[in-house]
Design an enzyme around this catalytic site. Sequence first.
Site: not given
Ligand code: F6P
Length: 327
Positions: A133, A257, A17, A177, A31, A217, A175
Amino acid sequence: MVARKSIKTIGVMTSGGDSPGMNPCIRAVVRTGLANDLRVIGVEDGYEGLIHGRFRTLGARDVGGILQRGGTILQTARSAEFREPHGQREAIRQMSNAEIDALVVIGGDGSLSGAMKLAEQGIPIIGIPGSIDNDIHGTDMCIGVDTALNTIVDGIDKLRDTASSHNRAFLVETMGRESGYLAVQAGIIAGAEMVLIPEEPVIVADVASTIENAYLRGKTHAIVVVAEGAKPSIHELASQIDAMDIGFTMRVTILGHIQRGGKPSAYDRFLATRFGYQAVQFLLNGQANVMVALDGREVVPIPLRTVVSNRKTLSLEYLQMAKTLAQ
Ligand code: F6P
């Protein structure tokens, strides 16, 4: 950890990723290499490009104007073929044909495990941790984490505006996983009512009652940050809580993303540049099969084998902090 022969040509690639800051890192590798009379070859598309010989020689001008650009100019991929021994053999053959003496791999845990496979077969490797991550063992920070967190916080701040105006609860997915790092940090710095992470499964009823308590609350909104790998998932939560009376009406936002894109922050540009610079210094000093890592304020080498044979665990202290502050 010691490179066997003198290094004249290095390859650099991004893998897995993408993360904001990979470009400044490539620039620093190129460089610093050129300044030390090394030839630098860019490998396109991660391990896919390594297997298929997608190489281009990089000069100082080829990495001009990329400090501020998200993504990676070398492109990246997740390669199934490289996991197989024949894929690794092809990659080594291509490197040998191109006279690449050592390889700098910028990527996450899967990419560094791939790099270890090459190291085991005699290729001098320097790993650079790049993943939003922040789940790579041995380094306090990875390239891209800071920018991703800023994107998340910006998104949650905006959601809170509309949530408060409509008296709504929002489930917001970040994000991660397998790691709750982004969710916990975002929960603290964006002021979430609850954070759900893969490391600490919860039951739906607890989430519903936390939201309802916020309503009782007198809060005008409730934000629940849900990591991508949380159990239950954001979809399970949404479908079950929707049928309950929790005071607020509820909406779901998946940040997705957008967290991986955007201009690298000042922090990420500097970290990426330090890592790239130091990666080449390590090679020049005869070190190989290490990952550059941030340890406090220092950039240090960590054996690649140590990196890939350990998992970084999340400090649950921060989850507790998020809970304590959600009053
Ligand atoms: O490892 C980076 C990450 O962005 C994770 O947070 C996410 O679960 C995964 O990649 C998503 O992967 P892809 O871009 O393949 O959907």
